[in-house]
Design a protein around this motif. Sequence first.
Motif, PDB file in Angstrom:
ATOM      1  N   PHE A 224      33.973   3.932 -65.153  1.00 44.44           N
ATOM      2  CA  PHE A 224      34.878   4.246 -63.964  1.00 44.44           C
ATOM      3  C   PHE A 224      35.901   5.533 -63.940  1.00 44.44           C
ATOM      4  N   GLN A 225      35.912   6.096 -62.806  1.00 44.62           N
ATOM      5  CA  GLN A 225      36.594   7.436 -62.811  1.00 44.62           C
ATOM      6  C   GLN A 225      37.089   7.556 -61.255  1.00 44.62           C
ATOM      7  N   VAL A 226      38.327   7.884 -61.182  1.00 39.99           N
ATOM      8  CA  VAL A 226      38.826   8.166 -59.831  1.00 39.99           C
ATOM      9  C   VAL A 226      37.905   9.302 -59.475  1.00 39.99           C
ATOM     10  N   PRO A 227      37.657   9.039 -57.902  1.00 42.54           N
ATOM     11  CA  PRO A 227      36.876  10.151 -57.336  1.00 42.54           C
ATOM     12  C   PRO A 227      37.492  11.375 -57.138  1.00 42.54           C
ATOM     13  N   ASN A 228      36.702  12.431 -56.996  1.00 44.60           N
ATOM     14  CA  ASN A 228      37.291  13.835 -56.610  1.00 44.60           C
ATOM     15  C   ASN A 228      37.590  13.623 -54.911  1.00 44.60           C
ATOM     16  N   LEU A 229      38.619  13.476 -54.818  1.00 43.10           N
ATOM     17  CA  LEU A 229      39.389  13.085 -53.354  1.00 43.10           C
ATOM     18  C   LEU A 229      39.041  14.369 -52.404  1.00 43.10           C
ATOM     19  N   LYS A 230      38.969  15.743 -52.966  1.00 38.94           N
ATOM     20  CA  LYS A 230      38.597  16.625 -52.235  1.00 38.94           C
ATOM     21  C   LYS A 230      37.330  17.066 -51.503  1.00 38.94           C
ATOM     22  N   ASP A 231      36.218  16.328 -52.270  1.00 42.63           N
ATOM     23  CA  ASP A 231      34.893  16.323 -52.066  1.00 42.63           C
ATOM     24  C   ASP A 231      34.505  14.902 -51.093  1.00 42.63           C
ATOM     25  N   PHE A 232      34.791  14.913 -50.015  1.00 45.11           N
ATOM     26  CA  PHE A 232      34.479  13.430 -49.276  1.00 45.11           C
ATOM     27  C   PHE A 232      33.174  13.161 -49.076  1.00 45.11           C
ATOM     28  N   GLU A 233      32.027  14.396 -48.953  1.00 47.91           N
ATOM     29  CA  GLU A 233      30.958  13.710 -48.800  1.00 47.91           C
ATOM     30  C   GLU A 233      30.378  13.557 -50.114  1.00 47.91           C
ATOM     31  N   LYS A 234      30.596  14.017 -51.190  1.00 45.97           N
ATOM     32  CA  LYS A 234      30.252  13.196 -52.452  1.00 45.97           C
ATOM     33  C   LYS A 234      30.578  11.909 -52.891  1.00 45.97           C
ATOM     34  N   TRP A 235      31.867  11.650 -52.377  1.00 47.78           N
ATOM     35  CA  TRP A 235      32.504  10.354 -52.669  1.00 47.78           C
ATOM     36  C   TRP A 235      32.019   9.493 -51.692  1.00 47.78           C
ATOM     37  N   GLY A 236      31.546   9.673 -50.539  1.00 49.19           N
ATOM     38  CA  GLY A 236      30.969   8.812 -49.643  1.00 49.19           C
ATOM     39  C   GLY A 236      29.693   8.439 -49.946  1.00 49.19           C
ATOM     40  N   LYS A 237      28.968   9.520 -50.493  1.00 47.12           N
ATOM     41  CA  LYS A 237      27.409   9.200 -51.013  1.00 47.12           C
ATOM     42  C   LYS A 237      27.399   8.185 -52.150  1.00 47.12           C
ATOM     43  N   MET A 238      28.519   8.361 -52.964  1.00 43.95           N
ATOM     44  CA  MET A 238      28.634   7.439 -54.271  1.00 43.95           C
ATOM     45  C   MET A 238      28.982   6.000 -53.773  1.00 43.95           C
ATOM     46  N   VAL A 239      29.761   6.026 -53.089  1.00 43.78           N
ATOM     47  CA  VAL A 239      30.384   4.514 -52.257  1.00 43.78           C
ATOM     48  C   VAL A 239      28.906   3.999 -51.771  1.00 43.78           C
ATOM     49  N   VAL A 240      28.371   4.600 -50.801  1.00 45.71           N
ATOM     50  CA  VAL A 240      27.232   3.878 -50.352  1.00 45.71           C
ATOM     51  C   VAL A 240      26.225   3.554 -51.435  1.00 45.71           C
ATOM     52  N   GLN A 241      25.916   4.327 -52.128  1.00 47.16           N
ATOM     53  CA  GLN A 241      24.942   4.261 -53.238  1.00 47.16           C
ATOM     54  C   GLN A 241      25.399   2.815 -54.308  1.00 47.16           C
ATOM     55  N   ASN A 242      26.728   2.750 -54.501  1.00 47.56           N
ATOM     56  CA  ASN A 242      27.066   1.684 -55.389  1.00 47.56           C
ATOM     57  C   ASN A 242      27.348   0.520 -54.423  1.00 47.56           C
ATOM     58  N   LEU A 243      27.377   0.458 -53.189  1.00 46.61           N
ATOM     59  CA  LEU A 243      27.229  -0.622 -52.364  1.00 46.61           C
ATOM     60  C   LEU A 243      25.925  -1.208 -52.402  1.00 46.61           C
ATOM     61  N   LEU A 244      25.022  -0.243 -52.347  1.00 40.18           N
ATOM     62  CA  LEU A 244      23.686  -0.580 -52.168  1.00 40.18           C
ATOM     63  C   LEU A 244      23.041  -1.372 -53.533  1.00 40.18           C
ATOM     64  N   TYR A 245      23.659  -0.689 -54.586  1.00 43.55           N
ATOM     65  CA  TYR A 245      23.020  -1.232 -55.756  1.00 43.55           C
ATOM     66  C   TYR A 245      23.686  -2.404 -56.323  1.00 43.55           C
ATOM     67  N   TYR A 246      25.001  -2.614 -56.011  1.00 43.88           N
ATOM     68  CA  TYR A 246      25.684  -3.809 -56.572  1.00 43.88           C
ATOM     69  C   TYR A 246      26.000  -4.848 -55.355  1.00 43.88           C
ATOM     70  N   GLN A 247      25.037  -4.705 -54.112  1.00 42.08           N
ATOM     71  CA  GLN A 247      25.401  -5.625 -53.227  1.00 42.08           C
ATOM     72  C   GLN A 247      25.385  -6.965 -53.148  1.00 42.08           C
ATOM     73  N   THR A 248      24.619  -7.583 -54.055  1.00 41.47           N
ATOM     74  CA  THR A 248      24.636  -8.907 -54.323  1.00 41.47           C
ATOM     75  C   THR A 248      25.938  -9.513 -55.260  1.00 41.47           C
ATOM     76  N   ASN A 249      26.295  -8.468 -55.925  1.00 40.08           N
ATOM     77  CA  ASN A 249      27.622  -8.772 -56.607  1.00 40.08           C
ATOM     78  C   ASN A 249      28.827  -8.608 -55.725  1.00 40.08           C
ATOM     79  N   TYR A 250      28.818  -7.827 -54.833  1.00 39.21           N
ATOM     80  CA  TYR A 250      29.765  -7.624 -53.784  1.00 39.21           C
ATOM     81  C   TYR A 250      29.932  -8.791 -52.868  1.00 39.21           C
ATOM     82  N   PHE A 251      28.572  -9.378 -52.479  1.00 33.15           N
ATOM     83  CA  PHE A 251      28.699 -10.515 -51.604  1.00 33.15           C
ATOM     84  C   PHE A 251      29.194 -11.660 -52.148  1.00 33.15           C
ATOM     85  N   ILE A 252      28.656 -11.835 -53.641  1.00 31.78           N
ATOM     86  CA  ILE A 252      29.368 -13.020 -54.405  1.00 31.78           C
ATOM     87  C   ILE A 252      30.920 -12.936 -54.633  1.00 31.78           C
TER      88      ILE A 252
END
Length: 188
Positions: free
Chosen positions: A32-60
């Motif tokens: 875990f690491q605090v994201p670079n808040l100055k680069d919203f595009e990279k942060w947004g991609k990371m969030v979307v990709q983690n949402l896709l990868y851990y989606q079952t865990n998030y639903f549970i």
Amino acid sequence: MIMSSSATKTDNGIEFSPLRSLNDFLLESGRFQVPNLKDFEKWGKMVVQNLLYYQTNYFILGLVIFTIVGVIHPTQMFVGLISFALVVAGFSHASDAHSQITSFKQSHPLICLAIFLAAFYLLFQLVGSLLVFLLGILLPIAVSFVHASLRLRNLKNKIVNKMEMVGLKKTPMGVILETFGIEYTPFQ
């Protein structure tokens, strides 16, 4: 502890991704690491990709948090759910019967004022229950967003996300993200 190593596919082509291990999701191998808040595009991609990868865990996780809030405040949760449903149904009916409501308001202004005041008083009395219900809905979303923002991706995460982006598989989280207009492009 992986519950299933393969995904489950439905009749409409949506594939449920497997439940990721607790070790991968949260514990030892999780970085875990605090994201670079100055680069919203990279942060947004990371969030979307983690949402896709851990989606079952998030639903549970969402179901568990919603259940915990419901167990702690069962009456308020039930009353909040019913009042929220009634408010949504009332707005839906009002938008469908706009001309009828307008004519009723013009012909019976005192009755409309009494109905409005009674509805406002009732809604004011139910604010606590509505807030408990909304907490049960919004807390899992907030926890999932914070986890997806802080969790660094691993190689398996990147490979699975590329398969989702290319269209080799379609998942519930992918459908939700598409519904909200959140697009993700492969190989960037």
